[in-house]
Scaffold this motif. Sequence first.
Motif, PDB file in Angstrom:
ATOM      1  N   ALA A   1     -12.447  -6.936   1.341  1.00 53.50           N
ATOM      2  CA  ALA A   1     -11.412  -6.561   0.373  1.00 53.50           C
ATOM      3  C   ALA A   1     -10.885  -7.788  -0.355  1.00 53.50           C
ATOM      4  O   ALA A   1     -10.633  -7.757  -1.568  1.00 53.50           O
ATOM      5  N   GLU A   2     -10.740  -8.872   0.382  1.00 58.53           N
ATOM      6  CA  GLU A   2     -10.234 -10.112  -0.208  1.00 58.53           C
ATOM      7  C   GLU A   2     -11.202 -10.656  -1.252  1.00 58.53           C
ATOM      8  O   GLU A   2     -10.802 -11.130  -2.318  1.00 58.53           O
ATOM      9  N   SER A   3     -12.490 -10.579  -0.955  1.00 56.11           N
ATOM     10  CA  SER A   3     -13.495 -11.119  -1.875  1.00 56.11           C
ATOM     11  C   SER A   3     -13.824 -10.164  -3.019  1.00 56.11           C
ATOM     12  O   SER A   3     -14.346 -10.578  -4.058  1.00 56.11           O
ATOM     13  N   GLU A   4     -13.515  -8.872  -2.812  1.00 58.76           N
ATOM     14  CA  GLU A   4     -13.858  -7.820  -3.782  1.00 58.76           C
ATOM     15  C   GLU A   4     -15.341  -7.844  -4.131  1.00 58.76           C
ATOM     16  O   GLU A   4     -15.745  -7.557  -5.269  1.00 58.76           O
TER      17      GLU A   4
ATOM     18  N   LYS B   1      -8.800  -0.644  -3.742  1.00 58.95           N
ATOM     19  CA  LYS B   1      -9.452  -1.861  -3.249  1.00 58.95           C
ATOM     20  C   LYS B   1      -9.880  -1.727  -1.796  1.00 58.95           C
ATOM     21  O   LYS B   1     -11.025  -2.046  -1.447  1.00 58.95           O
TER      22      LYS B   1
ATOM     23  N   ASP C   1      -4.138  -0.940  -4.625  1.00 55.07           N
ATOM     24  CA  ASP C   1      -4.423  -1.349  -3.247  1.00 55.07           C
ATOM     25  C   ASP C   1      -5.255  -0.290  -2.526  1.00 55.07           C
ATOM     26  O   ASP C   1      -6.172  -0.617  -1.770  1.00 55.07           O
TER      27      ASP C   1
ATOM     28  N   LEU D   1     -11.427  -6.394   5.936  1.00 52.42           N
ATOM     29  CA  LEU D   1     -10.364  -7.128   5.244  1.00 52.42           C
ATOM     30  C   LEU D   1     -10.919  -8.301   4.438  1.00 52.42           C
ATOM     31  O   LEU D   1     -10.469  -8.573   3.319  1.00 52.42           O
ATOM     32  N   ALA D   2     -11.906  -8.977   5.012  1.00 55.07           N
ATOM     33  CA  ALA D   2     -12.526 -10.105   4.300  1.00 55.07           C
ATOM     34  C   ALA D   2     -13.239  -9.616   3.035  1.00 55.07           C
ATOM     35  O   ALA D   2     -13.180 -10.257   1.981  1.00 55.07           O
TER      36      ALA D   2
ATOM     37  N   LYS E   1      -1.803  -5.371   6.282  1.00 50.10           N
ATOM     38  CA  LYS E   1      -3.267  -5.345   6.339  1.00 50.10           C
ATOM     39  C   LYS E   1      -3.664  -5.750   7.753  1.00 50.10           C
ATOM     40  O   LYS E   1      -3.604  -6.922   8.110  1.00 50.10           O
TER      41      LYS E   1
ATOM     42  N   ASP F   1      -0.373  -5.539  -4.014  1.00 48.65           N
ATOM     43  CA  ASP F   1      -0.555  -6.493  -2.920  1.00 48.65           C
ATOM     44  C   ASP F   1       0.735  -6.776  -2.147  1.00 48.65           C
ATOM     45  O   ASP F   1       0.761  -7.616  -1.265  1.00 48.65           O
TER      46      ASP F   1
END
Length: 460
Positions: free
Chosen positions: A137-140, A29, A26, A134-135, A5, A19
Motif C-alpha cells: 500500500a505504501e509503494s502503491e 488504496k 484510503d 501494508l508495504a 494501519k 491518510d
Amino acid sequence: MALIKSISGIRGTIGGKVDENLTPLDVVKFTSAFGAWLQNNRNKKDLTLVVGRDARISGSMVNSLVTATLQGLGIHVVDLGLSTTPTVEIMVPELHADGGIILTASHNPKQWNALKLLNEKGEFITGENGAEVLALAESEDFEYAEVDDLGQYETRDDAFDIHIQQILDLPMVDAEAIRSKKFKVVVDAVNSTGGIAIPQLLEKLGCEVVKLYCDPTGHFPHNPEPLKEHLGDICELVKKEKADLGVVVDPDVDRLALVDENGELFGEEYTLVAVADYLLRNKKGVTISNLSSSRAVRDVARNLDSEYFASAVGEVNVVTLMKEKNAVIGGEGNGGIIYPDLHYGRDSLVGVALFLTHLAKEDKTVSELRATYPSYFMGKKKIELTPDIDVDSLLTKMQNEYQNEEISTVDGVKIDFKDNWVHLRKSNTEPIIRIYTEAFSQKEADDLGDQMIAKIKSLI
C-alpha cells in the motif's frame, strides 16, 4: 479522528483528510494493496473474493468502494451484503474463494469502519502477510485490469442459511434437546447484523425470541462493546419478559455475552468457560485461551482431566496455538468462541448453539449453571511512563523479582501466584504498561494491580 494501519487490517474514522482517517481514497488504496498482494501470493490474476459487512452507517459506501476496486483489479467479487464476521469466514472456503474482506470496526463506535483481511481458508492473514500488504500500500505498486479483464460481480443472499445449517449439523449441537426446553431468549444486537442472524438461529432451535435493538440500521443505541455498563436495557427486559436467557453480540457478531434469568450478567469471561465445560465433558482434549483470559478456563479444563495452554493476546495467536495443540475449543475472554470443528474464527452463533445445548442437557437455569464455576474478578490498570524509560528492561526486572513464581513471557510478563495472577503488557504505541489482574474478589484484584504499580515504580 484516526487511521490505524495494522497487520490485521485497516481501521479508521470516516471522513476527514486522506491518510489521517478512513477516507474513500484510503479505502481504495488498501483494498488495491490487498487484492494485488493476493494476486501475487496466489500467482494468478482471476481471483474470487468474498465481501461482507456489518450494518454500520458507512458500510454501504465502503462496500461500494471495495467491490469496485477489486473488480478494477480483475478480481471476481461475491458480495454477501449485510453479514457477520464469522459468516464471511465460513463462506470463503464454502465458495472456494481466494480470500475475503470483512467491512466492520467490530465494537468501535459508529464513526469507525475497517477492512479485515482473510486468506483462502477464511482466516485472518498472518502478521507477516499483513506487513507485506501494508508495504505494498505504501509503494502503491499495483496495476489495474484493462476493460476486457474487469472482475465480475455477484451477490449471495443465502450465507446465513449456510452458516446456520453448518452449525445445526455439528454433532455437539443437540437441536432436539434445545427445542424440548422451549427457551425464551432476549437478543440485543446493537442494531447491527446480529439482529438478523441470531434470531434466525434461535428460531431454528425452537426458541421464543424477544428482539431488542435488532433492526440493522447501524444507529447503535448504546456503546457497542458488550460490557456491563452498556447493557442495562437487556438486563431489565430479561426480567420483565421472564426470559430464560439474554444474548448480547457486538456489531460483527464475534463476541458473545450472556444474561441470566435474573437479569444478571453471566460474565463475558464465562462464555468460553461454559462452552469448554460442555465440550470437554464429552471429549477430553486441549483448551486454549489468551494470557489475559480468566483462570476459570484452566480450572474447568484441569477438573475434566484435560490440558490448558495460554497464547499471546490476539485472535491470530489463539488460532495458531489451537492448531499446534489440536485443541478441542479455544477463544478469548471477551466472549469470543473459536470452535475448530466449524472454523477457526470467533463465532457468536456457534457459541449460542453450544451454550444452549449445555444448558438444556444440564437442566439448570443460567444462574444455577454459573454457580457451578469458580468465581474470579478481574482488574485492569495501567502505569504511564516517561518516553526515556526502557519498558522491556523494566518488564525483565519484574520477571526477575518474581522468578520463584510461575512465569510466562509469551506476551509481556504474566505472573501466576497461587490464588491470583497479574499480566503486564507494554503498549505498542506509547510508554505504558497495561496491568491485568484476577483474584477471588474485586478488591483483591484491584489491590494486586496497585501493588504491581508500586513495585514497577520502585524499579525505575
